[in-house]
Enzyme design. Sequence first.
Site, PDB file in Angstrom:
ATOM      1  N   GLU A   1     -30.972   7.805 -86.607  1.00 34.88           N
ATOM      2  CA  GLU A   1     -31.715   8.987 -87.024  1.00 34.88           C
ATOM      3  C   GLU A   1     -31.771   9.102 -88.534  1.00 34.88           C
ATOM      4  OE1 GLU A   1     -31.018  13.762 -86.482  1.00 34.88           O
ATOM      5  OE2 GLU A   1     -30.826  12.428 -84.794  1.00 34.88           O
TER       6      GLU A   1
ATOM      7  N   ASP B   1     -24.093  11.119 -86.882  1.00 37.39           N
ATOM      8  CA  ASP B   1     -23.664  12.520 -86.822  1.00 37.39           C
ATOM      9  C   ASP B   1     -23.020  12.946 -88.142  1.00 37.39           C
ATOM     10  OD1 ASP B   1     -24.456  12.762 -84.112  1.00 37.39           O
ATOM     11  OD2 ASP B   1     -22.648  11.700 -83.518  1.00 37.39           O
TER      12      ASP B   1
HETATM   13  O1  TRH Z   1     -25.165   5.060 -87.118  1.00 34.47           O
HETATM   14  P1  TRH Z   1     -26.359   5.431 -86.335  1.00 34.47           P
HETATM   15  O2  TRH Z   1     -26.720   4.523 -85.273  1.00 34.47           O
HETATM   16  O3  TRH Z   1     -26.159   6.882 -85.787  1.00 34.47           O
HETATM   17  C1  TRH Z   1     -26.590   7.273 -84.479  1.00 34.47           C
HETATM   18  C2  TRH Z   1     -27.854   8.085 -84.590  1.00 34.47           C
HETATM   19  O4  TRH Z   1     -27.804   9.122 -85.517  1.00 34.47           O
HETATM   20  C3  TRH Z   1     -28.206   8.642 -83.251  1.00 34.47           C
HETATM   21  O5  TRH Z   1     -29.333   9.482 -83.352  1.00 34.47           O
HETATM   22  C4  TRH Z   1     -27.018   9.415 -82.718  1.00 34.47           C
HETATM   23  O6  TRH Z   1     -27.328   9.921 -81.485  1.00 34.47           O
HETATM   24  C5  TRH Z   1     -25.841   8.479 -82.611  1.00 34.47           C
HETATM   25  O7  TRH Z   1     -25.545   7.990 -83.898  1.00 34.47           O
HETATM   26  C6  TRH Z   1     -24.618   9.149 -82.047  1.00 34.47           C
HETATM   27  O8  TRH Z   1     -27.647   5.517 -87.331  1.00 34.47           O
HETATM   28  P2  TRH Z   1     -28.032   6.533 -88.471  1.00 34.47           P
HETATM   29  O9  TRH Z   1     -28.402   7.838 -87.885  1.00 34.47           O
HETATM   30  O10 TRH Z   1     -29.029   5.861 -89.288  1.00 34.47           O
HETATM   31  O11 TRH Z   1     -26.720   6.744 -89.321  1.00 34.47           O
HETATM   32  C7  TRH Z   1     -26.205   5.774 -90.172  1.00 34.47           C
HETATM   33  C8  TRH Z   1     -25.604   6.452 -91.392  1.00 34.47           C
HETATM   34  O12 TRH Z   1     -24.822   5.517 -92.115  1.00 34.47           O
HETATM   35  C9  TRH Z   1     -26.663   6.958 -92.354  1.00 34.47           C
HETATM   36  O13 TRH Z   1     -26.232   8.181 -92.915  1.00 34.47           O
HETATM   37  C10 TRH Z   1     -26.704   5.884 -93.433  1.00 34.47           C
HETATM   38  C11 TRH Z   1     -25.266   5.484 -93.464  1.00 34.47           C
HETATM   39  N1  TRH Z   1     -24.972   4.136 -93.961  1.00 34.47           N
HETATM   40  C12 TRH Z   1     -24.092   4.028 -95.027  1.00 34.47           C
HETATM   41  O14 TRH Z   1     -23.638   5.047 -95.564  1.00 34.47           O
HETATM   42  N2  TRH Z   1     -23.746   2.796 -95.459  1.00 34.47           N
HETATM   43  C13 TRH Z   1     -24.234   1.652 -94.894  1.00 34.47           C
HETATM   44  O15 TRH Z   1     -23.887   0.534 -95.336  1.00 34.47           O
HETATM   45  C14 TRH Z   1     -25.160   1.788 -93.809  1.00 34.47           C
HETATM   46  C15 TRH Z   1     -25.731   0.541 -93.184  1.00 34.47           C
HETATM   47  C16 TRH Z   1     -25.489   3.035 -93.362  1.00 34.47           C
END
Ligand code: TRH
Length: 378
Positions: free
Chosen positions: A274, A22
Site C-alpha cells: 500500500e 501498517d
Molecule cells: O510491506 P508491505 O507489503 O505492507 C503490506 C501492505 O501495506 C498491505 O496493504 C497490508 O495489508 C500488509 O502489509 C499487512 O508494503 P508497503 O505497504 O509498501 O510497506 C512497505 C513500507 O516499507 C513502506 O513504508 C516503505 C518501507 N520501506 C522502507 O522503509 N525501506 C525499504 O528498504 C523498503 C523496500 C520499504
Amino acid sequence: MPSAQHPQRWDIFCTVVDNYGDIGVCWRLARQLAVEHGVAVRLWVDDLAAFARLCPAVAPALTLQAVGGVEIRGWQQPFPEDITPADVVIEAFACELPESYVAAMAQLEARPRWINLEYLSAEAWVADCHGLPSPHPRLPLTKHFFIPGFDEKSAGLLREHDLLARHAAFDADLWWADQGGTPAEGALTVSLFAYENRAVGALLGEWRNSAQQVRCLVTDSRVLPSVSAAIARPLAPGERYHDGALDLQVLPFMRQEDYDDLLAACDLNFVRGEDSLVRAIWAGKPFVWHIYPQDDDAHRVKLDAFLERYCVGLSPAADDALRAFWHGWNAENATGEQWRAFSGHLPEIAAHTRTFCDRLTQLPDLSKTLADFCRTPV
Ligand code: TRH
C-alpha cells in the site's frame, strides 16, 4: 460532551500484522501530524523491531522514547491502566484498542474523536463508506471510518508538504554515485520491491538478453529468494550480479526516507502493498504494483479498480500492455512478451504517470483531511 474542537493530543495504535505497510503508514502519519500540524502524537506499536527496520533511530528494547517529534510507545500486554486517552484516537487498520483504554475514553468529559483508519482502496464503495459513524454498542462513543483513496470522496493520500519539492531537488547522479556508480549510458534503471514472485525468472531472462542495459536494484524483501532461485545463486544485501545486459544489485532494507530516493532515482519501480504504491505515484515514474494478496482474491478487484483510475488517458495499446503485464506480474506468470509490450510503451507511460501524479496532488493530503475532520464537532 462532544470531542475537543482543537485536538492537541493524538494517540495512534498500530499492530504490525506482517510486512511493513501498517507501521509504514502509521509512522508517516504520526510524523506529519507532529511536524506539520504541531500536535502531540503518541504512537503505540506492538512490534518495535519491525518499526526499527524502516526507522533505525527506534530502539526496539525501549518501551518509551521520542523520535522525530513523536512519542513512541511499545504496545505491551497488559496495557497500562493509568493512561489518559488523547483527544483523537486512531485505531489503524481495525486493530483492536485495549479494553481498559476504550473504557477510559468513555469516562472522559470531552470524549475523544475515535477514528478507524482503513486500508487504501480505489474501489467505488469508498465514497459511500468514508466518514461513516459507527456507534459503540454499549458505551457513549462513536468511531468514524477514514478511508484513504484517490478522489475527494475519500480521505485522500498521505503526502508530506515538502515531498514534491524534495523530489524536484533530488540529485540522481549523486545518488547513483553512492550506489557504486552511475548506470551505463541509456540503461534502464529499475527498483524491485515485491512479494515472492515466480515471474521473476522470465523478467530477469528478458533483461539479461535485452539490447538495452538494465540496472536493477533489488530491495531486501520477500522477492529476494525468488531472484536467487531465478539465477540459481543465493544473494544477500550488498551483493552484485552481472549477466549479459543485466546488472543486478541487492540493497539492504533502508530508512523510509531513503526508499523515496530509490524511487526517485529509477526509471521504473516495482512496488507492493500500500505505502510503496503511494510513494511510487509521488515519485512520478512508471511503476508496477504487486498488490498484497488476500485469501478470497479480493485483491484482484482492488487491483482492477486502481487500474481503472490509473489508465484513464493512456492510448489503447499502452493501456492493454500495461494491464497485461500488471496482471501477469500479480498472477506470477508474466511472460517475456508481456514485458516487451509493456516496456515498449514506457515513454508514454512515464509521461502519463507524471500527469496522474500531478492530478492527485490537487487533492488535500490525508493528514490534513484527518486534522480538519477531527476539528469539526461530532
Ligand atoms: O510491506 P508491505 O507489503 O505492507 C503490506 C501492505 O501495506 C498491505 O496493504 C497490508 O495489508 C500488509 O502489509 C499487512 O508494503 P508497503 O505497504 O509498501 O510497506 C512497505 C513500507 O516499507 C513502506 O513504508 C516503505 C518501507 N520501506 C522502507 O522503509 N525501506 C525499504 O528498504 C523498503 C523496500 C520499504
